[in-house]
Write a protein that holds these residues in place. Structure first.
Motif, PDB file in Angstrom:
ATOM      1  N   ARG A 222       0.819  -1.212   0.000  1.00  0.00           N
ATOM      2  CA  ARG A 222       0.000   0.000   0.000  1.00  0.00           C
ATOM      3  C   ARG A 222       0.851   1.259   0.000  1.00  0.00           C
ATOM      4  O   ARG A 222       0.430   2.301  -0.453  1.00  0.00           O
ATOM      5  CB  ARG A 222      -0.919   0.004   1.219  1.00  0.00           C
ATOM      6  CG  ARG A 222      -1.982  -1.078   1.180  1.00  0.00           C
ATOM      7  CD  ARG A 222      -2.797  -1.078   2.466  1.00  0.00           C
ATOM      8  NE  ARG A 222      -3.858  -2.073   2.436  1.00  0.00           N
ATOM      9  CZ  ARG A 222      -4.643  -2.337   3.454  1.00  0.00           C
ATOM     10  NH1 ARG A 222      -4.488  -1.676   4.596  1.00  0.00           N
ATOM     11  NH2 ARG A 222      -5.605  -3.250   3.361  1.00  0.00           N
TER      12      ARG A 222
ATOM     13  N   LYS B 142      -3.707  -5.463  -6.331  1.00  0.00           N
ATOM     14  CA  LYS B 142      -4.290  -4.370  -5.558  1.00  0.00           C
ATOM     15  C   LYS B 142      -3.222  -3.295  -5.352  1.00  0.00           C
ATOM     16  O   LYS B 142      -2.146  -3.562  -4.847  1.00  0.00           O
ATOM     17  CB  LYS B 142      -4.781  -4.882  -4.206  1.00  0.00           C
ATOM     18  CG  LYS B 142      -5.817  -6.001  -4.318  1.00  0.00           C
ATOM     19  CD  LYS B 142      -6.160  -6.555  -2.948  1.00  0.00           C
ATOM     20  CE  LYS B 142      -7.139  -7.731  -3.052  1.00  0.00           C
ATOM     21  NZ  LYS B 142      -7.443  -8.310  -1.726  1.00  0.00           N
TER      22      LYS B 142
ATOM     23  N   ASP C  86      -4.317   0.177  -4.304  1.00  0.00           N
ATOM     24  CA  ASP C  86      -4.808   1.234  -3.423  1.00  0.00           C
ATOM     25  C   ASP C  86      -5.127   0.665  -2.044  1.00  0.00           C
ATOM     26  O   ASP C  86      -5.268  -0.544  -1.863  1.00  0.00           O
ATOM     27  CB  ASP C  86      -6.055   1.897  -4.010  1.00  0.00           C
ATOM     28  CG  ASP C  86      -5.757   2.598  -5.327  1.00  0.00           C
ATOM     29  OD1 ASP C  86      -4.570   2.905  -5.557  1.00  0.00           O
ATOM     30  OD2 ASP C  86      -6.690   2.807  -6.109  1.00  0.00           O
TER      31      ASP C  86
ATOM     32  N   THR D  41      -7.829   0.774  -0.677  1.00  0.00           N
ATOM     33  CA  THR D  41      -9.179   0.202  -0.719  1.00  0.00           C
ATOM     34  C   THR D  41      -9.182  -1.236  -1.204  1.00  0.00           C
ATOM     35  O   THR D  41     -10.233  -1.873  -1.228  1.00  0.00           O
ATOM     36  CB  THR D  41     -10.074   1.045  -1.636  1.00  0.00           C
ATOM     37  OG1 THR D  41      -9.510   1.064  -2.958  1.00  0.00           O
ATOM     38  CG2 THR D  41     -10.200   2.466  -1.116  1.00  0.00           C
TER      39      THR D  41
ATOM     40  N   LEU E 224      -8.403  -1.982  -4.282  1.00  0.00           N
ATOM     41  CA  LEU E 224      -8.698  -1.928  -5.711  1.00  0.00           C
ATOM     42  C   LEU E 224      -7.586  -1.169  -6.422  1.00  0.00           C
ATOM     43  O   LEU E 224      -6.500  -0.998  -5.904  1.00  0.00           O
ATOM     44  CB  LEU E 224     -10.063  -1.260  -5.933  1.00  0.00           C
ATOM     45  CG  LEU E 224     -11.265  -2.003  -5.334  1.00  0.00           C
ATOM     46  CD1 LEU E 224     -12.528  -1.169  -5.461  1.00  0.00           C
ATOM     47  CD2 LEU E 224     -11.451  -3.364  -5.999  1.00  0.00           C
ATOM     48  N   SER E 225      -7.888  -0.714  -7.636  1.00  0.00           N
ATOM     49  CA  SER E 225      -6.913   0.011  -8.426  1.00  0.00           C
ATOM     50  C   SER E 225      -7.651   0.954  -9.363  1.00  0.00           C
ATOM     51  O   SER E 225      -8.861   0.801  -9.602  1.00  0.00           O
ATOM     52  CB  SER E 225      -6.037  -0.965  -9.223  1.00  0.00           C
ATOM     53  OG  SER E 225      -5.052  -0.277  -9.966  1.00  0.00           O
ATOM     54  N   ASP E 226      -6.944   1.967  -9.880  1.00  0.00           N
ATOM     55  CA  ASP E 226      -7.491   2.910 -10.866  1.00  0.00           C
ATOM     56  C   ASP E 226      -6.642   2.822 -12.130  1.00  0.00           C
ATOM     57  O   ASP E 226      -5.845   3.721 -12.435  1.00  0.00           O
ATOM     58  CB  ASP E 226      -7.471   4.340 -10.314  1.00  0.00           C
ATOM     59  CG  ASP E 226      -8.279   4.467  -9.031  1.00  0.00           C
ATOM     60  OD1 ASP E 226      -9.308   3.787  -8.909  1.00  0.00           O
ATOM     61  OD2 ASP E 226      -7.890   5.252  -8.156  1.00  0.00           O
TER      62      ASP E 226
ATOM     63  N   LYS F 277     -11.969   3.651 -12.789  1.00  0.00           N
ATOM     64  CA  LYS F 277     -11.880   3.835 -11.348  1.00  0.00           C
ATOM     65  C   LYS F 277     -12.288   2.574 -10.581  1.00  0.00           C
ATOM     66  O   LYS F 277     -13.268   1.907 -10.924  1.00  0.00           O
ATOM     67  CB  LYS F 277     -12.776   5.000 -10.919  1.00  0.00           C
ATOM     68  CG  LYS F 277     -12.482   6.307 -11.651  1.00  0.00           C
ATOM     69  CD  LYS F 277     -11.134   6.875 -11.291  1.00  0.00           C
ATOM     70  CE  LYS F 277     -11.099   7.393  -9.887  1.00  0.00           C
ATOM     71  NZ  LYS F 277      -9.809   8.045  -9.556  1.00  0.00           N
ATOM     72  N   CYS F 278     -11.502   2.271  -9.547  1.00  0.00           N
ATOM     73  CA  CYS F 278     -11.852   1.266  -8.529  1.00  0.00           C
ATOM     74  C   CYS F 278     -12.213  -0.083  -9.141  1.00  0.00           C
ATOM     75  O   CYS F 278     -13.332  -0.587  -8.968  1.00  0.00           O
ATOM     76  CB  CYS F 278     -12.994   1.775  -7.659  1.00  0.00           C
ATOM     77  SG  CYS F 278     -12.636   3.314  -6.794  1.00  0.00           S
ATOM     78  N   THR F 279     -11.281  -0.679  -9.859  1.00  0.00           N
ATOM     79  CA  THR F 279     -11.528  -1.994 -10.451  1.00  0.00           C
ATOM     80  C   THR F 279     -10.215  -2.719 -10.674  1.00  0.00           C
ATOM     81  O   THR F 279      -9.180  -2.092 -10.931  1.00  0.00           O
ATOM     82  CB  THR F 279     -12.283  -1.866 -11.788  1.00  0.00           C
ATOM     83  OG1 THR F 279     -12.449  -3.174 -12.354  1.00  0.00           O
ATOM     84  CG2 THR F 279     -11.524  -1.003 -12.778  1.00  0.00           C
TER      85      THR F 279
ATOM     86  N   ASP G 206      -1.389   2.419 -12.587  1.00  0.00           N
ATOM     87  CA  ASP G 206      -2.389   2.763 -11.574  1.00  0.00           C
ATOM     88  C   ASP G 206      -2.333   4.266 -11.326  1.00  0.00           C
ATOM     89  O   ASP G 206      -1.300   4.797 -10.908  1.00  0.00           O
ATOM     90  CB  ASP G 206      -2.118   1.999 -10.278  1.00  0.00           C
ATOM     91  CG  ASP G 206      -3.046   2.433  -9.154  1.00  0.00           C
ATOM     92  OD1 ASP G 206      -4.268   2.433  -9.371  1.00  0.00           O
ATOM     93  OD2 ASP G 206      -2.542   2.794  -8.067  1.00  0.00           O
TER      94      ASP G 206
ATOM     95  N   ASP H  22      -2.900   7.728  -9.453  1.00  0.00           N
ATOM     96  CA  ASP H  22      -2.962   8.150  -8.057  1.00  0.00           C
ATOM     97  C   ASP H  22      -2.875   9.668  -8.012  1.00  0.00           C
ATOM     98  O   ASP H  22      -1.987  10.267  -8.618  1.00  0.00           O
ATOM     99  CB  ASP H  22      -1.807   7.529  -7.254  1.00  0.00           C
ATOM    100  CG  ASP H  22      -2.058   7.585  -5.749  1.00  0.00           C
ATOM    101  OD1 ASP H  22      -2.570   8.608  -5.286  1.00  0.00           O
ATOM    102  OD2 ASP H  22      -1.744   6.600  -5.063  1.00  0.00           O
TER     103      ASP H  22
END
Length: 429
Positions: free
Chosen positions: A206, A319, A321, A323, A325-327, A350-352, A381, A383
């Motif tokens: 992370r 992964k 992020d 959360t 997930l990833s962007d 976003k977020c998948t 990814d 950020d």
């Protein structure tokens, strides 16, 4: 007798006008006072909030706390003198790829399989300036000199000195990368190295940070502190600090010197700062996790001399992020020989971890140049607060490093006008 003259003031103000002016001044004063009080109240509330679950980068003697963070990215620019030698113009804050900074605004463009393709005219010339080449940035073993991309087994890789501390009031892990000694020579021309260190907290990855690059030294002194907020002390025993020691290479991929793995299970920073020195070991590639898969489609039209590249979708991405997930988005680089001649990128999803892109790009490429063309796909990814992280990459064409990539490119060249779609495993960048 002298005449008596009455003296009147130069201007007359009626009571009504004076009342209006006074009321206006009173309203403005009250408004300014309320605005200042609101701002001060908001600042006071921010100071008492729990720090975000992010890392804070600190140079020696400078503490940057969460309340001073903003969404603006800090760019460490590098200038070059007349001899072409790079010079740092700023202190080593987080490096940011400025070309990646405007991605979120691109969501307004049409998306989906029926979206209009992007057309690029490729200036096929012999001289392409200072762009990177696939031999430099695509093939992992190439370098600007004959120095290896990683030292041999019989080369001592040196030692890394760092310290670990824990801030109980802020629930923050504090890691200071101090110095390294006895690094191997990675540049035979200067008989030196340009070292820097990437640090990651495992197993979730992370937190990813890096130090600044120190030029022409085998005994670098970094003295940089990284503070990671939102990590409970009870979880320290499950974490592992991973230090990756690299040497900056201006013309190609940075050379990997070695790595240091430090499980925090044997470290107790509860009583104060713990000073540690560890030997730098050769990197174990087998420890790298899967980077996921990417599906792309290629089609070449020999009459129009156009290559259509379609980025379809990806799956099983790691992964990236907090959360879980990833962007992700995909950056497509086209190389002719050793020079990059075009670059494009898809929209951010976003977020998948299993994004569907369905975005196509068209390039004008003469038939006789196909044997020297390479296409690089970088899954990145996005950020907002730190540098965009490369998840994995895929190379198709002349410089493909996998059997699947070579087979896919040959099938495209042997079957003109036919779209050829395949899944490919992403390799580490």
């Amino acid at each position: 007798m002298a005449e008596i003259t009455s003296v009147h003031p130069g201007f007359d103000v009626s009571p009504v006008v004076a009342g209006l002016i006074g009321a206006t001044v009173l309203v403005v004063s009250v408004s300014v006072t309320v605005f200042v009080w609101t701002c001060c109240h908001q600042q006071a509330e921010k100071k008492h909030k729990t720090p975000p679950y992010k890392f804070i980068h600190m140079l020696k003697g400078i503490s940057i706390y969460p309340e001073t963070l903003s969404n603006k990215k800090k760019i460490n620019r590098i200038r070059r003198d007349k001899n072409g030698t790079p010079k740092e113009t700023g202190r080593g804050n987080l490096l940011v790829d400025a070309a990646e900074s405007g991605l979120i605004g691109s969501d307004k463009a049409p998306d989906g399989p029926n979206a209009a393709p992007h057309v690029d005219q490729l200036p096929i010339k012999v001289d392409y300036g200072d762009e990177l080449s696939p031999d430099q940035s695509l093939t992992p073993g190439e370098s600007k000199t004959s120095s290896p991309s990683s030292p041999g087994d019989d080369v001592m890789l040196g030692e890394l000195t760092f310290s670990v501390d824990y801030n109980f009031p802020k629930k923050a892990l504090v890691v200071t990368i101090q110095e390294a000694h006895g690094l191997p020579v990675m540049d035979e021309h200067t008989q030196s190295s340009d070292p820097y260190i990437k640090m990651t907290i495992l197993p979730d990855k992370r937190h990813r940070v890096k130090t600044r690059v120190l030029r022409k030294t085998l005994d670098p002194v970094f003295d940089e502190t990284f503070t990671f907020y939102g990590i409970p002390y009870s979880q320290l025993q499950d974490l592992v600090l991973h230090f990756l020691v690299l040497s900056f290479d201006r013309f190609s991929r940075d050379d990997v010197i070695g790595e240091v793995m430090v499980p925090l299970a044997g470290v107790d920073p509860s009583t104060g700062k713990v000073q540690l020195t560890r030997e730098i070991l050769k990197r174990n590639i087998q420890k790298c996790i899967s980077r996921g898969e990417l599906q792309v489609s290629l089609s070449y039209q020999p009459v129009a001399q156009r290559m259509t590249v379609v980025v379809l979708k990806a799956r099983h991405l790691p992964k990236m992020d907090i959360t879980g997930l990833s962007d992700p988005y995909v950056k497509v680089n086209v190389y002719y020989g050793r020079k990059r001649i075009a670059k494009k990128k898809t929209h951010v999803k976003k977020c998948t971890l299993n994004p569907v892109f369905n975005e196509s790009f068209i390039y004008d490429i003469p038939v006789d140049l196909l044997p020297d063309i390479s296409i690089e796909f970088l899954v990145i990814d996005f950020d907002r607060t730190t540098k965009n992280e490369v998840v994995g990459r895929l190379i198709l064409g002349a410089h493909s490093i996998t059997a699947g990539g070579v087979e896919h490119w040959q099938e495209v060249c042997e079957n003109p006008r036919k779209p050829v779609a395949k899944w490919h495993s992403l390799s580490e960048y």
